[in-house]
Design a protein around this motif. Structure first.
Motif, short mmCIF file in Angstrom:
data_model
loop_
_atom_site.label_atom_id
_atom_site.label_comp_id
_atom_site.label_asym_id
_atom_site.label_seq_id
_atom_site.Cartn_x
_atom_site.Cartn_y
_atom_site.Cartn_z
N LYS A 261 5.78 8.81 2.82
CA LYS A 261 6.90 9.41 1.93
C LYS A 261 6.99 8.93 0.80
N ALA A 262 7.66 9.52 -0.25
CA ALA A 262 7.56 8.93 -1.75
C ALA A 262 8.89 8.05 -1.81
N VAL A 263 8.89 7.37 -2.98
CA VAL A 263 10.18 6.40 -3.17
C VAL A 263 10.08 6.14 -4.66
N GLY A 264 11.40 6.13 -5.16
CA GLY A 264 11.46 6.02 -6.59
C GLY A 264 12.51 4.97 -6.65
N PHE A 265 12.63 4.24 -7.72
CA PHE A 265 13.52 3.07 -7.84
C PHE A 265 14.56 3.16 -8.81
N VAL A 266 15.94 2.59 -8.60
CA VAL A 266 16.97 2.61 -9.83
C VAL A 266 17.16 1.12 -9.48
N SER A 267 17.17 0.51 -10.67
CA SER A 267 17.37 -0.96 -10.46
C SER A 267 18.29 -1.39 -11.55
N TYR A 268 19.20 -2.53 -11.30
CA TYR A 268 20.11 -2.88 -12.26
C TYR A 268 20.30 -4.60 -12.14
N GLY A 269 20.79 -5.18 -13.50
CA GLY A 269 20.81 -6.39 -13.37
C GLY A 269 20.66 -7.11 -14.79
N SER A 270 20.74 -8.40 -14.99
CA SER A 270 20.51 -8.99 -16.23
C SER A 270 19.29 -7.98 -17.03
N ALA A 271 18.26 -8.26 -16.44
CA ALA A 271 17.09 -7.84 -17.21
C ALA A 271 16.86 -6.17 -16.71
N GLY A 272 17.55 -5.48 -16.33
CA GLY A 272 17.68 -4.21 -15.41
C GLY A 272 16.88 -4.07 -14.36
N GLY A 273 16.92 -5.26 -13.57
CA GLY A 273 16.22 -5.31 -12.42
C GLY A 273 14.87 -4.85 -12.22
N VAL A 274 14.05 -4.95 -13.13
CA VAL A 274 12.79 -4.48 -13.29
C VAL A 274 11.85 -5.49 -12.38
N ARG A 275 12.29 -6.83 -12.08
CA ARG A 275 11.62 -7.52 -11.24
C ARG A 275 11.76 -7.16 -9.89
N ALA A 276 13.03 -6.68 -9.39
CA ALA A 276 13.35 -6.28 -7.92
C ALA A 276 12.32 -5.02 -7.75
N ALA A 277 12.45 -3.95 -8.64
CA ALA A 277 11.64 -2.93 -8.48
C ALA A 277 10.04 -3.26 -8.29
N GLU A 278 9.58 -4.02 -9.07
CA GLU A 278 8.33 -4.50 -9.00
C GLU A 278 7.95 -4.91 -7.70
N GLN A 279 8.91 -5.84 -6.95
CA GLN A 279 8.62 -6.57 -5.86
C GLN A 279 8.56 -5.39 -4.72
N LEU A 280 9.59 -4.34 -4.78
CA LEU A 280 9.65 -3.40 -3.95
C LEU A 280 8.31 -2.47 -3.93
N ARG A 281 7.66 -2.41 -5.13
CA ARG A 281 6.53 -1.58 -5.33
C ARG A 281 5.27 -2.24 -4.46
N LEU A 282 5.28 -3.59 -4.17
CA LEU A 282 4.37 -4.28 -3.54
C LEU A 282 4.58 -3.99 -1.93
N ILE A 283 5.94 -4.04 -1.52
CA ILE A 283 6.39 -3.78 -0.10
C ILE A 283 5.93 -2.34 0.00
N ALA A 284 6.22 -1.23 -0.74
CA ALA A 284 6.02 0.10 -0.57
C ALA A 284 4.51 0.27 -0.04
N GLY A 285 3.73 -0.08 -0.75
CA GLY A 285 2.24 0.00 -0.59
C GLY A 285 1.78 -0.60 0.89
N GLU A 286 2.58 -1.61 1.42
CA GLU A 286 2.09 -1.91 2.67
C GLU A 286 2.56 -1.02 3.62
N LEU A 287 3.74 -0.26 3.42
CA LEU A 287 4.35 0.53 4.21
C LEU A 287 3.95 2.05 4.10
N GLN A 288 2.71 2.35 3.35
CA GLN A 288 2.56 3.68 3.00
C GLN A 288 3.42 4.59 2.49
N LEU A 289 4.25 3.89 1.47
CA LEU A 289 5.38 4.77 0.79
C LEU A 289 4.42 4.86 -0.34
N ALA A 290 4.75 6.06 -1.16
CA ALA A 290 4.07 6.37 -2.40
C ALA A 290 5.00 6.30 -3.33
#
Length: 191
Positions: free
Chosen positions: A107-136
């Protein structure tokens, strides 16, 4: 019709994510090319992962896991709305993701992140997790810094760039969800 789940990844009181997730749902629902549904983790109170077997085995024992698995299996793709806590995503979102395996696959996944730095580091961590779960994970993402997208860090007021970013990300999630459909069908037929 392609079904996309918008997962609200915060359960905190007075969470900013609720405004963001409803904005995503509102704009997404105007699109004719997919159906969208909000999945609020407050409505799925999962304890810390309490299954006796690894999720990759699919041998779920608890009723809350079976219900969560059915909910996630019903979607073709996802948008994760995530805060950034301590340079990562929220514990509640990570826990909800960790409960399952095959329900996320192909399945596909996209990210909407928010925070002091826009949440970019949260989205980057989720990208690593997505790869393991075969989420594109798609390239386009929505970054919402408190300094520019929230008045007084509380009231969400997205600018035009955020709207354009959301539209681009949704387009990619839908396209990739549709492109991965043959893999999901093949897996279902083999099961």
């Amino acid at each position: 019709m392609t079904r996309i789940g918008i997962i609200l990844g915060s359960t905190r009181p007075h969470r900013n994510g609720e405004q963001v997730a409803h904005w995503v749902l509102d704009l997404a629902s105007r699109r004719p090319d997919a159906e969208f549904e909000l999945v609020d983790l407050r409505d799925h109170p999962l304890p810390l992962l309490d299954e006796p077997f690894p999720p990759s085995l699919g041998r779920y024992q608890n009723e809350h896991t079976k219900q969560w698995a059915a909910r996630i299996a019903s979607f073709d793709g996802f948008v994760f709305v995530t805060p950034e806590y301590n340079h990562s995503t929220s514990a509640v979102l990570k826990n909800a993701i960790d409960y399952l395996y095959s329900e996320w696959n192909n399945k596909a996944v996209g990210f909407v992140s928010y925070g002091s730095a826009g949440g970019v580091r949260a989205a980057e961590q989720l990208r690593l997790i997505a790869g393991e779960l075969q989420l594109a994970d798609v390239r386009a993402q929505v970054i919402l810094p408190f300094a520019t997208e929230f008045e007084n860090r509380r009231t969400f007021a997205p600018d035009d760039f955020a709207v354009r970013s959301l539209d681009a990300m949704l387009g990619q999630v839908i396209a990739w969800s549709e492109a991965l459909a043959p893999l999901r069908r093949k897996r279902s037929a083999a099961a």
